[in-house]
Write a protein that holds these residues in place. Structure first.
Motif, PDB file in Angstrom:
ATOM      1  N   ILE A   1     -13.297   1.758   5.588  1.00  0.00           N
ATOM      2  CA  ILE A   1     -12.495   0.555   5.822  1.00  0.00           C
ATOM      3  C   ILE A   1     -11.681   0.776   7.096  1.00  0.00           C
ATOM      4  O   ILE A   1     -10.731   1.555   7.122  1.00  0.00           O
ATOM      5  CB  ILE A   1     -11.568   0.269   4.629  1.00  0.00           C
ATOM      6  N   SER A   2     -12.067   0.105   8.162  1.00  0.00           N
ATOM      7  CA  SER A   2     -11.400   0.309   9.452  1.00  0.00           C
ATOM      8  C   SER A   2     -10.138  -0.509   9.588  1.00  0.00           C
ATOM      9  O   SER A   2      -9.248  -0.174  10.387  1.00  0.00           O
ATOM     10  CB  SER A   2     -12.356  -0.033  10.594  1.00  0.00           C
ATOM     11  N   GLU A   3     -10.036  -1.597   8.809  1.00  0.00           N
ATOM     12  CA  GLU A   3      -8.868  -2.476   8.907  1.00  0.00           C
ATOM     13  C   GLU A   3      -8.712  -3.234   7.597  1.00  0.00           C
ATOM     14  O   GLU A   3      -9.685  -3.737   7.042  1.00  0.00           O
ATOM     15  CB  GLU A   3      -9.049  -3.463  10.061  1.00  0.00           C
ATOM     16  N   SER A   4      -7.481  -3.301   7.101  1.00  0.00           N
ATOM     17  CA  SER A   4      -7.196  -4.074   5.896  1.00  0.00           C
ATOM     18  C   SER A   4      -5.697  -4.252   5.770  1.00  0.00           C
ATOM     19  O   SER A   4      -4.918  -3.523   6.388  1.00  0.00           O
ATOM     20  CB  SER A   4      -7.734  -3.365   4.643  1.00  0.00           C
ATOM     21  N   TYR A   5      -5.298  -5.234   4.970  1.00  0.00           N
ATOM     22  CA  TYR A   5      -3.886  -5.339   4.594  1.00  0.00           C
ATOM     23  C   TYR A   5      -3.612  -4.291   3.524  1.00  0.00           C
ATOM     24  O   TYR A   5      -2.781  -3.411   3.690  1.00  0.00           O
ATOM     25  CB  TYR A   5      -3.583  -6.748   4.091  1.00  0.00           C
ATOM     26  N   GLU A   6      -4.332  -4.361   2.420  1.00  0.00           N
ATOM     27  CA  GLU A   6      -4.354  -3.281   1.440  1.00  0.00           C
ATOM     28  C   GLU A   6      -5.798  -2.850   1.249  1.00  0.00           C
ATOM     29  O   GLU A   6      -6.703  -3.688   1.197  1.00  0.00           O
ATOM     30  CB  GLU A   6      -3.713  -3.714   0.125  1.00  0.00           C
TER      31      GLU A   6
ATOM     32  N   ASP B   1     -17.171   8.606  -1.369  1.00  0.00           N
ATOM     33  CA  ASP B   1     -16.513   9.016  -0.129  1.00  0.00           C
ATOM     34  C   ASP B   1     -15.816   7.792   0.438  1.00  0.00           C
ATOM     35  O   ASP B   1     -16.459   6.870   0.928  1.00  0.00           O
ATOM     36  CB  ASP B   1     -17.567   9.561   0.839  1.00  0.00           C
ATOM     37  N   ILE B   2     -14.498   7.776   0.366  1.00  0.00           N
ATOM     38  CA  ILE B   2     -13.717   6.601   0.760  1.00  0.00           C
ATOM     39  C   ILE B   2     -12.766   6.982   1.894  1.00  0.00           C
ATOM     40  O   ILE B   2     -11.983   7.930   1.764  1.00  0.00           O
ATOM     41  CB  ILE B   2     -12.907   6.047  -0.426  1.00  0.00           C
ATOM     42  N   LYS B   3     -12.847   6.257   2.969  1.00  0.00           N
ATOM     43  CA  LYS B   3     -11.915   6.422   4.080  1.00  0.00           C
ATOM     44  C   LYS B   3     -11.390   5.052   4.444  1.00  0.00           C
ATOM     45  O   LYS B   3     -12.170   4.136   4.710  1.00  0.00           O
ATOM     46  CB  LYS B   3     -12.599   7.063   5.287  1.00  0.00           C
ATOM     47  N   LEU B   4     -10.065   4.887   4.440  1.00  0.00           N
ATOM     48  CA  LEU B   4      -9.520   3.557   4.665  1.00  0.00           C
ATOM     49  C   LEU B   4      -8.266   3.579   5.524  1.00  0.00           C
ATOM     50  O   LEU B   4      -7.525   4.566   5.566  1.00  0.00           O
ATOM     51  CB  LEU B   4      -9.236   2.854   3.333  1.00  0.00           C
ATOM     52  N   LYS B   5      -8.053   2.458   6.184  1.00  0.00           N
ATOM     53  CA  LYS B   5      -6.834   2.223   6.955  1.00  0.00           C
ATOM     54  C   LYS B   5      -6.251   0.896   6.497  1.00  0.00           C
ATOM     55  O   LYS B   5      -6.948  -0.107   6.450  1.00  0.00           O
ATOM     56  CB  LYS B   5      -7.129   2.187   8.453  1.00  0.00           C
ATOM     57  N   ALA B   6      -4.969   0.920   6.142  1.00  0.00           N
ATOM     58  CA  ALA B   6      -4.315  -0.281   5.618  1.00  0.00           C
ATOM     59  C   ALA B   6      -2.990  -0.503   6.335  1.00  0.00           C
ATOM     60  O   ALA B   6      -2.246   0.443   6.590  1.00  0.00           O
ATOM     61  CB  ALA B   6      -4.074  -0.143   4.121  1.00  0.00           C
ATOM     62  N   SER B   7      -2.690  -1.758   6.640  1.00  0.00           N
ATOM     63  CA  SER B   7      -1.400  -2.073   7.249  1.00  0.00           C
ATOM     64  C   SER B   7      -0.294  -2.156   6.206  1.00  0.00           C
ATOM     65  O   SER B   7       0.881  -2.200   6.548  1.00  0.00           O
ATOM     66  CB  SER B   7      -1.480  -3.393   8.025  1.00  0.00           C
TER      67      SER B   7
END
Length: 615
Positions: free
Chosen positions: A408-413, A426-432
């Motif tokens: 996930i390169s971009e998300s609110y949550e 395998d989870i990689k995430l970026k959240a604002s």
């Protein structure tokens, strides 16, 4: 090496001191508002049992896949501009209107510039229409209209290019509201190895009032409304679809029977751009495999750009007040994204009931949630590349991940549900905002309960040592029992409006130092009984685990720059954990099966080191 212990103490506070500090994030809750929408009604969807054991054998008949035909026995329909000829009187021709009246195989070729083919046979008839380089345009109705039959099989002849086009308007020709370039009141199967382009500048591309089945062929659909629209189901295997839709790319919904209106995809390639949802099911959705690429609502850049940088701003530096109530992207405070009849849902994959993904490759760029269910989402495999203007993956009740690769390169949550259960993957995430958020309520990111309910609502204003009493009855949960999870969040890393349990896996949380954020944020308890946890972030609202079976080291390290290396070693100088956070940090929380309670470990942060006893 000579160690300045005074300097170390000022930078690295031992665990016992941190326990009192980290526990100081008290949580006053308004328990009467938990799991309620803003109009006071219950907002958590009631789980409905779905039979996800069905396979292609249940969803497709042998004839759905049958594309062969005997041309010598077929009825030939030759289009020639403004009219047509046919080799059988089972075809009635009146100017540019061609009506098929009996069960048979029909081979259609040529061009009709402004006319239509109508299927009006007995309701027991199963017939095959073969498009063999056919081009049909209707300026005021459907190019192909299936009025009456039991089932129609529309076959694209091998190596052929075919077109069905609507015009700038639809004029009624009977009591049915014909609003698609291909309009079927009965079951419709599309198969073959040729190609079909469906163009509908004033309405839907393909409409089916029963089951729409696609088992082969290449399709290009351009429509002002839904690309594919069916009442009972959309079932796809071994086909290639390219869809540009003014509303949903693929839409299935039955307003009379909530068990119908489902989507089943077992293989194939779908590439769609939609101003509404990408693929939407009024009932459940089941995806076993395939390649799906969706650009929805213009993409994540059209989602609201709220993030935790806007928060903080503590009044007078205290802990009470100062934080505005959280508001979802595209939310005016009344859930207009999901409930306002004038709003447009712009989700990638959306199911009203549960959604199961067992495999496939997904590339989803959406203005709203990328994967969404009003009940539960189950991910048992697949590779996901997601950019979302809201939640990357959202379920109203339960979100379960047992396998797969999720980036996930971009998300609110990143991941949000009332209950989040990570078993593997395998989870990689970026959240604002929050990385993982276990929250009650309808897509509200836990706006009540937890620390979210404490700020801006007259909550307690005590200092960090004021626990404030755990009066919450929050029922959200996060469980991590396996897999690899990397979280880069501008809000809380793991936010459980209820309980947090880690029993396995390898979890890394990288949080910011600004705002009222925390690496861990929970209402009731946070336990770790297995697995590795590495967390960094802000100190002001920090919490550590409330209970553990393995050792935990939680220390304040002052203000450290991104990239500063953290190394944890045991008495034998064996390195247990080594990590360089990609964001600035002031708190470090470490736990591993190799960390034993009561034993002493050396922690080095940058150039400073100190010894600490694991709790």
């Amino acid at each position: 090496m000579v160690i300045d212990m005074k300097k170390i103490v000022s930078i690295l506070l031992v665990l016992t001191l941190m326990l009192s500090i980290l526990a100081g994030c008290g949580k006053d809750m308004d328990s009467n508002t938990l799991n309620q929408s803003q109009d006071g009604t219950s907002s958590t969807a009631t789980p409905v049992e779905v039979d996800f054991s069905k396979t292609d054998a249940d969803m497709f008949t042998e004839r759905d896949n049958e594309t062969e035909y005997d041309e010598s026995k077929a009825v030939a329909i030759k289009l020639n501009g403004t009219t047509a000829t046919a080799s059988s009187d089972s075809v009635k021709i009146s100017g540019s209107k061609i009506t098929i009246t009996e069960e048979a195989t029909y081979v259609v070729s040529g061009e009709l510039t402004d006319g239509m083919i109508i299927v009006d046979t007995p309701d027991t008839a199963k017939l095959q229409i073969v498009l063999n380089d056919a081009n049909i345009t209707s300026k005021t109705s459907a190019a192909l209209y299936i009025l009456e039959a039991d089932k129609v099989f529309l076959t694209l002849a091998d190596g052929t290019t075919n077109k069905l086009s609507g015009g700038s308007s639809f004029t009624a020709i009977d009591n049915n509201n014909i609003d698609g370039a291909l309009f079927a009141k009965q079951d419709l199967t599309l198969n073959g190895t040729g190609s079909l382009t469906v163009t509908s500048p004033a309405g839907y591309g393909v409409v089916c009032k029963d089951d729409l089945v696609i088992t082969g062929g290449t399709y290009t659909v351009n429509s002002a409304s839904h690309g594919l629209d069916a009442n009972d189901s959309v079932r796809i295997t071994n086909a290639t679809l390219n869809i540009d839709a003014g509303k949903d790319a693929i839409h299935a919904e039955n307003t009379d029977d909530t068990s119908l209106g489902f989507v089943y995809i077992s293989s194939g390639t779908i590439k769609a751009e939609a101003e509404g949802d990408g693929i939407a099911a009024g009932a459940y959705m089941q995806i076993a495999d395939g390649t799906i690429e969706l650009l929805v609502g213009g993409g994540s850049e059209n989602g609201s750009k709220e993030h935790s940088d806007n928060f903080g701003g503590f009044m007078g530096g205290g802990h009470g007040g100062g934080r505005p109530s959280e508001m979802r992207p595209n939310d005016t405070g009344n859930n207009t994204t999901t409930t306002d009849e004038n709003s447009t849902s712009m989700k990638g994959l959306k199911a009203t009931n549960s959604l199961l993904i067992s495999g496939g490759n997904f590339n989803i760029n959406s203005a709203d949630d990328s994967v969404h269910s009003d009940v539960s989402v189950i991910i048992n495999g697949g590779t996901f590349t997601i950019a979302s203007g809201d939640d990357a993956i959202h379920a109203e009740d339960t979100l379960t991940v047992t396998a797969g690769k999720i980036h996930i390169s971009e998300s609110y949550e990143g991941l949000e549900a009332l209950h989040i259960d990570i078993q593997d993957g395998d989870i990689k995430l970026k959240a604002s905002d929050d990385g993982l958020n276990a929250a009650g309520g309808t897509d509200q990111s836990g706006t009540t309960g937890g620390r979210d309910g404490m700020f801006g609502g007259g909550g307690k204003t005590g200092g960090m040592g004021d626990h404030g009493g755990m009066s919450s009855n929050s029922n959200g949960s996060i469980k991590i029992s396996g897999g690899t999870l990397y979280i880069n969040s501008s809000g809380d890393g793991l936010d459980a409006n209820g309980t947090l349990e880690i029993s396995g896996g390898y979890t890394t949380v990288v949080g910011p130092t600004q705002g009222d954020t925390a690496t861990l944020d929970y209402d009731k308890s946070a336990t770790i009984t297995g697995g590795t946890f590495i967390g960094t972030g802000a100190q002001g609202m920090a919490q550590t685990f409330s209970d553990s079976e393995q050792g935990v080291i939680a220390i304040s390290v002052g203000n450290q720059s991104a990239g500063t290396k953290i190394v944890l070693k045991d008495k034998s100088e064996k390195t247990i954990i080594e990590h360089s956070p990609e964001l600035n940090f002031a708190v470090v929380i470490l736990s591993s099966p190799d960390i034993k309670k009561g034993e002493t470990y050396t922690v080095t942060v940058g150039s400073e080191s100190g010894e600490f006893e694991a709790n």
